[in-house]
Design a protein around this motif. Structure first.
Motif, PDB file in Angstrom:
ATOM      1  N   ILE A 160       0.295   6.983  -6.432  1.00 49.31           N
ATOM      2  CA  ILE A 160       1.500   6.515  -7.120  1.00 49.31           C
ATOM      3  C   ILE A 160       2.604   7.532  -6.844  1.00 49.31           C
ATOM      4  CG2 ILE A 160       2.485   6.046  -9.412  1.00 49.31           C
ATOM      5  CD1 ILE A 160       0.315   4.090  -8.841  1.00 49.31           C
ATOM      6  N   HIS A 161       3.793   7.037  -6.583  1.00 47.93           N
ATOM      7  CA  HIS A 161       4.923   7.954  -6.382  1.00 47.93           C
ATOM      8  C   HIS A 161       5.523   8.303  -7.730  1.00 47.93           C
ATOM      9  CE1 HIS A 161       5.556   8.336  -2.069  1.00 47.93           C
ATOM     10  NE2 HIS A 161       4.996   7.144  -1.988  1.00 47.93           N
ATOM     11  N   PHE A 162       5.246   9.506  -8.185  1.00 50.60           N
ATOM     12  CA  PHE A 162       5.749   9.903  -9.492  1.00 50.60           C
ATOM     13  C   PHE A 162       7.158  10.471  -9.410  1.00 50.60           C
ATOM     14  CE2 PHE A 162       1.451   9.413 -10.861  1.00 50.60           C
ATOM     15  CZ  PHE A 162       1.542   9.138 -12.209  1.00 50.60           C
ATOM     16  N   ASN A 163       7.574  10.766  -8.192  1.00 57.06           N
ATOM     17  CA  ASN A 163       8.848  11.439  -8.029  1.00 57.06           C
ATOM     18  C   ASN A 163       9.929  10.430  -7.675  1.00 57.06           C
ATOM     19  OD1 ASN A 163      10.990  13.048  -7.299  1.00 57.06           O
ATOM     20  ND2 ASN A 163       9.645  14.628  -6.463  1.00 57.06           N
ATOM     21  N   ALA A 164      10.999  10.496  -8.455  1.00 56.76           N
ATOM     22  CA  ALA A 164      12.068   9.527  -8.250  1.00 56.76           C
ATOM     23  C   ALA A 164      12.770   9.714  -6.912  1.00 56.76           C
ATOM     24  CB  ALA A 164      13.094   9.646  -9.364  1.00 56.76           C
ATOM     25  N   SER A 165      12.840  10.947  -6.471  1.00 52.87           N
ATOM     26  CA  SER A 165      13.604  11.228  -5.269  1.00 52.87           C
ATOM     27  C   SER A 165      12.868  10.727  -4.033  1.00 52.87           C
ATOM     28  CB  SER A 165      13.846  12.735  -5.172  1.00 52.87           C
ATOM     29  OG  SER A 165      13.973  13.093  -3.821  1.00 52.87           O
ATOM     30  N   PRO A 166      13.465   9.792  -3.281  1.00 58.39           N
ATOM     31  CA  PRO A 166      12.769   9.208  -2.148  1.00 58.39           C
ATOM     32  C   PRO A 166      12.617  10.174  -0.987  1.00 58.39           C
ATOM     33  CG  PRO A 166      15.021   8.387  -2.252  1.00 58.39           C
ATOM     34  CD  PRO A 166      14.823   9.265  -3.441  1.00 58.39           C
ATOM     35  N   SER A 167      13.420  11.214  -0.951  1.00 56.42           N
ATOM     36  CA  SER A 167      13.364  12.120   0.187  1.00 56.42           C
ATOM     37  C   SER A 167      12.191  13.089   0.082  1.00 56.42           C
ATOM     38  CB  SER A 167      14.673  12.905   0.294  1.00 56.42           C
ATOM     39  OG  SER A 167      14.796  13.724  -0.856  1.00 56.42           O
TER      40      SER A 167
ATOM     41  N   PHE B  50      -0.653  -0.241 -15.830  1.00 56.62           N
ATOM     42  CA  PHE B  50       0.117   0.972 -15.555  1.00 56.62           C
ATOM     43  C   PHE B  50       1.506   0.568 -15.096  1.00 56.62           C
ATOM     44  CE2 PHE B  50       1.814   4.186 -12.723  1.00 56.62           C
ATOM     45  CZ  PHE B  50       1.546   5.368 -13.396  1.00 56.62           C
ATOM     46  N   ASN B  51       2.479   1.379 -15.454  1.00 53.58           N
ATOM     47  CA  ASN B  51       3.846   1.051 -15.080  1.00 53.58           C
ATOM     48  C   ASN B  51       4.685   2.308 -14.992  1.00 53.58           C
ATOM     49  OD1 ASN B  51       6.063  -0.465 -14.483  1.00 53.58           O
ATOM     50  ND2 ASN B  51       5.953  -1.768 -16.313  1.00 53.58           N
TER      51      ASN B  51
ATOM     52  N   ILE C  72       3.824  20.059 -12.870  1.00 59.89           N
ATOM     53  CA  ILE C  72       2.385  19.874 -12.646  1.00 59.89           C
ATOM     54  C   ILE C  72       2.106  18.781 -11.624  1.00 59.89           C
ATOM     55  CG2 ILE C  72       0.237  19.146 -13.765  1.00 59.89           C
ATOM     56  CD1 ILE C  72       1.986  20.493 -16.293  1.00 59.89           C
ATOM     57  N   LEU C  73       2.833  17.685 -11.749  1.00 60.43           N
ATOM     58  CA  LEU C  73       2.534  16.559 -10.875  1.00 60.43           C
ATOM     59  C   LEU C  73       3.319  16.633  -9.572  1.00 60.43           C
ATOM     60  CD1 LEU C  73       2.454  13.619 -13.429  1.00 60.43           C
ATOM     61  CD2 LEU C  73       0.677  15.255 -12.845  1.00 60.43           C
ATOM     62  N   PHE C  74       2.659  16.256  -8.498  1.00 59.77           N
ATOM     63  CA  PHE C  74       3.335  16.083  -7.216  1.00 59.77           C
ATOM     64  C   PHE C  74       3.975  14.699  -7.187  1.00 59.77           C
ATOM     65  CE2 PHE C  74      -0.094  19.022  -5.601  1.00 59.77           C
ATOM     66  CZ  PHE C  74       0.752  20.108  -5.440  1.00 59.77           C
ATOM     67  N   ASP C  75       4.657  14.442  -6.115  1.00 62.69           N
ATOM     68  CA  ASP C  75       5.197  13.103  -5.946  1.00 62.69           C
ATOM     69  C   ASP C  75       4.059  12.087  -5.865  1.00 62.69           C
ATOM     70  OD1 ASP C  75       6.469  10.795  -5.262  1.00 62.69           O
ATOM     71  OD2 ASP C  75       6.678  11.356  -3.144  1.00 62.69           O
ATOM     72  N   GLN C  76       3.160  12.315  -4.954  1.00 64.41           N
ATOM     73  CA  GLN C  76       2.085  11.333  -4.790  1.00 64.41           C
ATOM     74  C   GLN C  76       0.847  11.782  -5.559  1.00 64.41           C
ATOM     75  OE1 GLN C  76       1.254   9.740  -1.029  1.00 64.41           O
ATOM     76  NE2 GLN C  76       3.351   9.826  -0.306  1.00 64.41           N
ATOM     77  N   MET C  77       0.468  10.966  -6.517  1.00 61.34           N
ATOM     78  CA  MET C  77      -0.693  11.309  -7.326  1.00 61.34           C
ATOM     79  C   MET C  77      -1.596  10.088  -7.448  1.00 61.34           C
ATOM     80  SD  MET C  77      -0.196  14.482  -8.268  1.00 61.34           S
ATOM     81  CE  MET C  77      -1.109  14.926  -9.731  1.00 61.34           C
TER      82      MET C  77
ATOM     83  N   GLN D 196       0.831  -1.195   0.000  1.00 58.18           N
ATOM     84  CA  GLN D 196       0.000   0.000   0.000  1.00 58.18           C
ATOM     85  C   GLN D 196       0.871   1.252   0.000  1.00 58.18           C
ATOM     86  OE1 GLN D 196      -2.970  -0.228   2.877  1.00 58.18           O
ATOM     87  NE2 GLN D 196      -3.383   1.942   2.961  1.00 58.18           N
ATOM     88  N   GLY D 197       0.527   2.197  -0.880  1.00 58.62           N
ATOM     89  CA  GLY D 197       1.260   3.451  -0.893  1.00 58.62           C
ATOM     90  C   GLY D 197       2.581   3.379  -1.640  1.00 58.62           C
ATOM     91  N   ASN D 198       2.888   2.226  -2.151  1.00 62.57           N
ATOM     92  CA  ASN D 198       4.167   2.098  -2.822  1.00 62.57           C
ATOM     93  C   ASN D 198       4.038   1.393  -4.168  1.00 62.57           C
ATOM     94  OD1 ASN D 198       6.819   2.565  -3.023  1.00 62.57           O
ATOM     95  ND2 ASN D 198       7.469   0.762  -1.843  1.00 62.57           N
ATOM     96  N   ALA D 199       2.803   1.296  -4.661  1.00 59.89           N
ATOM     97  CA  ALA D 199       2.592   0.596  -5.913  1.00 59.89           C
ATOM     98  C   ALA D 199       3.156   1.405  -7.053  1.00 59.89           C
ATOM     99  CB  ALA D 199       1.109   0.376  -6.123  1.00 59.89           C
ATOM    100  N   ASP D 200       3.795   0.774  -8.020  1.00 61.59           N
ATOM    101  CA  ASP D 200       4.209   1.525  -9.184  1.00 61.59           C
ATOM    102  C   ASP D 200       3.897   0.787 -10.473  1.00 61.59           C
ATOM    103  OD1 ASP D 200       6.039  -0.432  -9.200  1.00 61.59           O
ATOM    104  OD2 ASP D 200       7.806   0.858  -9.172  1.00 61.59           O
TER     105      ASP D 200
END
Ligand SMILES: *[C@@H]1O[C@H](CO)[C@@H](O)[C@H](O)[C@H]1NC(C)=O
Ligand SMILES: *[C@@H]1O[C@H](CO)[C@@H](O)[C@H](O)[C@H]1NC(C)=O
Ligand SMILES: *[C@@H]1O[C@H](CO)[C@@H](O)[C@H](O)[C@H]1NC(C)=O
Ligand SMILES: *[C@@H]1O[C@H](CO)[C@@H](O)[C@H](O)[C@H]1NC(C)=O
Ligand SMILES: *[C@@H]1O[C@H](CO)[C@@H](O)[C@H](O)[C@H]1NC(C)=O
Ligand SMILES: *[C@@H]1O[C@H](CO)[C@@H](O)[C@H](O)[C@H]1NC(C)=O
Ligand SMILES: *[C@@H]1O[C@H](CO)[C@@H](O)[C@H](O)[C@H]1NC(C)=O
Ligand SMILES: *[C@@H]1O[C@H](CO)[C@@H](O)[C@H](O)[C@H]1NC(C)=O
Ligand SMILES: CC(=O)N[C@H]1CO[C@H](CO)[C@@H](O)[C@@H]1O
Length: 694
Positions: A77-84, A275-276, A248-253, A28-32
């Motif tokens: 979905i975490h769209f942002n590569a940066s984990p921080s 989706f991938n 436009i997109l945030f990390d979590q979308m 949960q929360g980490n699906a990509d």
């Protein structure tokens, strides 16, 4: 048949395949990445009309009108590569590439009449509070549209042409950022291996596949469309846009789908989706996708019916059948010309309308007028209730132009307009199909109780409802005059052209049609059209309808609603009250304008509103077009955003103002405090029109 020995790996594989939602790879929360070959057992977050059928098909909307359906992947979905990076934090610079594909189908309620569309959405939230159906696709409302704070990207599959969003047609795909004016759009099509474009009809009812791919490095977004039967992604995308989604997109979308219906409606389905983030979206297994519900066309299919009919019966039947077909053809014969081809979607068959209205039976008649009759009906294919207006005419002149107008009027969409759904033509007859309005026309409701007197009669509509109706009609006119691509002049604003929907909202009908009623007689002359009592004085001179002649009629209409009587009443005990506008001006001059308000309201009204409506009505019905406010201004007064300027009528006229039909008459000078409303007020011209009308 053959028994197989399965090793544990194969068992696992089969189990996975069977569970339709093959893989939600992460917690949960980490699906990509995920793939749904059908949605049974899926855990989508759905709202509105959306529902998953037992066979796994996701239905976003059925054909209920003005509805919204949403279905979203349950985790962001975490769209942002940066984990921080933090969820809704700023600088989402590392937006990843992504790839998604889905199969959809749109099944309109009647073959070519559906709406509004589906959008694939990437959004900060899976909730869309206060979003609106129809052209807003369930994503925005009039406040939120266009705001950069939306942080929303969508791919729209739009089946209604909305000029307010610069839609190119009623069958297009568009890339939307924060608003529904697409940054890029194209008519639905796909490219074959030779690179030739093949048109597609989104609402054909056939499943189609969409691919949406974004590569961050090139900042390139591609959208590709193809019918499912081609079973491969065309090489050339339909849309390819350079755009930096990182702003436009945030990390979590959240990602998912939104669909909406309007006055016209389609079933909107999603059959499968993958989706991938880390590579190309996995191909869907087309053959295992759920099939579309099949209650729609019982006429098709069924090749396995018994064919073995005795030949003799067949031979006997042929002449009967042929005769029946011949007479049926004749009976349902229509007039159809080549130039009409382009209006296909708005064309009804006569057979359909005949069936809908039970053969235009008298019991179905809702009303009639100089033009013909209006019938109530239910479209056989969809059970949609409609009003069918049958107009008799002898002229084919101007028909082409007129149908073109009808077609464009069919694209008008406003909550205070009666939706025109389409038309049909026969020899000497024209049919216009509208949404059915359950509460009939305003004049019926407004004037119906005036007869059953027992001292004090009650009115059917209280002041609040009346004010709402006046505002609604004003909003419709603002839309017609200013908010649509072209200026549309209504030409026949009056209480009997205002219909009431189930919520008692006022809806303006018959826009632009007044002109047609006179087509039969002499198309060469510019006839003054409209209705006696609502005609602006300049019309008799110029013969040209303008937005300000509509404003004039609207002014008379406002008085009609406030005073609860028709603009001209022949047998009035007091002759001075015969012409509503004259009477109201006279009362105003004497400082007792409220005397004119509908006695059936029994004093139950908001005095400021009543006074404003009466005075505004008179200002709109000013003799000089230049002195009338625009509908937008009128709307501001009615919304109480702007106060009505201080105006006092002073009699400067000579002679007896009660003398009607004569010359000279009287003039009232307005003392005007703004320069918007100025000029002298006279009804001599209006009067002479009224006189000739008698
Ligand atoms: C659509 O679905 C809703 C809820 O299931 C139902 O009440 C409505 O009757 C349906 N509309 C049509 C046109 O089938
Ligand atoms: C479904 O998703 C919701 C979050 O939207 C979560 O709370 C719930 O546990 C999930 N249920 C299953 C069976 O995965
Ligand atoms: C995310 O933001 C919260 C509060 O805004 C902060 O406490 C937390 O440390 C942040 N996490 C990271 C990984 O930056
Ligand atoms: C539009 O939606 C926003 C967000 O829910 C809300 O604050 C606003 O009042 C809505 N506007 C209208 C006109 O409904
Ligand atoms: C919507 O986007 C278009 C194109 O980018 C832009 O011209 C328009 O002003 C935007 N509309 C609003 C309401 O911001
Ligand atoms: C978009 O399409 C073009 C043309 O086929 C292709 O060269 C490019 O690689 C594609 N980009 C993405 C992100 O798929
Ligand atoms: C996502 O992409 C990776 C890398 O290409 C691939 O191994 C995986 O199967 C894909 N997953 C889905 C669900 O498409
Ligand atoms: C059409 O023609 C018929 C007779 O042919 C006539 O009675 C009718 O008045 C005409 N209608 C119009 C609108 O001219
Ligand atoms: C005043 C009036 O006719 N109201 C009706 C409007 O339509 C709804 C639904 O059809 C009825 O419930 C109201 O009585």
């Amino acid at each position: 048949m053959a028994t197989l020995l399965l090793n544990p790996l194969q068992v696992l594989l089969l189990a996975l395949l069977a569970s339709h939602s093959l893989r939600v790879s992460a917690q949960q929360g980490n699906a990509d990445q995920f793939i749904y070959n059908g949605f049974s057992g899926s855990n989508l977050t759905i709202s509105g009309m959306a529902t998953t059928h037992p066979n796994g098909i996701l239905e976003l909307t059925n054909t209920s009108k003005q509805q919204i359906g949403h279905a979203f992947f349950p985790f962001p979905i975490h769209f942002n590569a940066s984990p921080s990076s933090n969820s809704s934090s700023s600088s989402p610079n590392g937006v990843l590439s992504f790839s998604t594909t889905f199969v959809f189908a749109m099944v309109p309620e009647t073959p070519t009449l559906g709406g509004h569309g589906i959008a694939f959405v990437v959004s900060p939230s899976s909730e869309f509070q206060n979003s609106i159906a129809t052209q807003y696709l369930g994503l925005f409302n009039s406040t939120t549209i266009g705001l950069s704070s939306n942080h929303l990207m969508a791919i729209e599959l739009d089946t209604v042409m909305n000029p307010e969003f610069d839609d190119i047609n009623n069958n297009h795909v568009g890339i939307d950022i924060n608003n529904l004016t697409s940054i890029q759009s194209a008519a639905a099509a796909y490219f074959n291996t030779e690179g030739e474009a093949n048109e597609l009809e989104l609402m054909s009812g056939k499943p189609m596949q969409v691919w949406v791919e974004y590569r961050a490095r090139e900042r390139q977004l591609n959208v590709t469309l193809a019918p499912v039967r081609t079973r491969r992604k065309p090489e050339k995308p339909l849309l390819s846009s350079t755009i930096d989604l990182s702003s436009i997109l945030f990390d979590q979308m959240y990602i998912g789908f939104s669909a909406s219906t309007g006055s016209v409606a389609s079933h909107h389905y999603i059959l499968g989706w993958s989706f991938n983030l880390s590579g190309p979206a996995q191909d869907l297994d087309i053959s295992s996708l759920p099939s579309l519900p099949d209650d729609r066309d019982s006429g098709r299919g069924g090749p396995n019916l018994k064919i073995v009919l005795p030949t003799i019966v067949g031979i006997l039947l042929i002449p009967t059948v042929a005769l029946t077909i011949y007479f049926t053809r004749k009976r349902y014969e229509e007039l159809r010309e080549d130039w009409e081809e382009q209006y296909g979607p708005q064309r009804f068959t006569y057979r359909e309308l005949h069936k809908a209205t039970k053969g235009f039976k008298d019991s179905q008649v809702l009303g009639s007028g100089g033009f013909g009759k209006v019938y109530r009906g239910t479209l056989p294919a969809s059970n949609v209730e409609v009003a069918v207006k049958k107009i008799s005419h002898n002229s084919s002149q101007g028909m082409k132009e007129f149908i073109a107008e009808i077609a464009s009027m069919g694209r008008l969409r406003h909550r205070n307009l009666v939706q025109l759904l389409g038309y049909c033509r026969r020899k000497g007859e024209l049919f216009l199909v509208y949404d059915y309005m359950p509460n009939g026309s305003l004049d019926q409701t407004l004037f119906s109780s005036s007869k059953d007197t027992d001292g004090a009669t009650n009115s059917n509509l209280n002041w609040g409802q009346r004010y709402q109706i006046v505002k609604g009609v004003a909003a419709a006119l603002v839309y017609l005059h200013e908010e649509w691509g072209q200026v549309v002049i209504h030409r026949d604003v009056k209480a009997s052209n205002v219909l009431l929907d189930a919520d008692l909202n006022g809806r303006l009908g018959d826009f632009g049609l007044a002109r047609f009623y006179d087509h039969g007689s002499d198309p060469q002359t510019t006839n003054v059209v409209g209705t006696i009592g609502y005609l602006a004085p300049e019309l008799s001179r110029t013969g040209r309808a303008t937005t300000s002649s509509d404003v004039f009629a609207f002014g008379v209409f406002m008085l009609e609603v406030a005073c609860g009587r028709r603009p001209v009443v022949e047998a009035r005990e007091r002759a001075e009250e015969a012409v509503l506008v004259d009477w109201a001006v006279e009362c105003w001059r004497r400082g007792e304008i409220l005397k004119t308000c509908d006695p059936r309201l029994q004093g139950n009204y908001v005095m400021e509103e009543m006074e404003m409506v009466l005075k505004l009505g008179l200002i709109c019905a000013h003799r000089s077009p230049a002195a009338r406010p625009t509908m937008r201004k009128v709307m501001q007064f009615l919304d109480k955003n702007v106060a009505l300027p201080e105006i006092s009528p002073q009699s400067a006229g000579v002679g007896d103002h009660r003398r009607r039909g004569g010359s000279g008459d009287w003039v009232v000078q307005f003392h005007v405090s703004t320069d918007e409303i100025s000029g002298s007020y006279s009804f001599s011209d209006a009067d002479s029109i009224l006189s000739t009308g008698r």
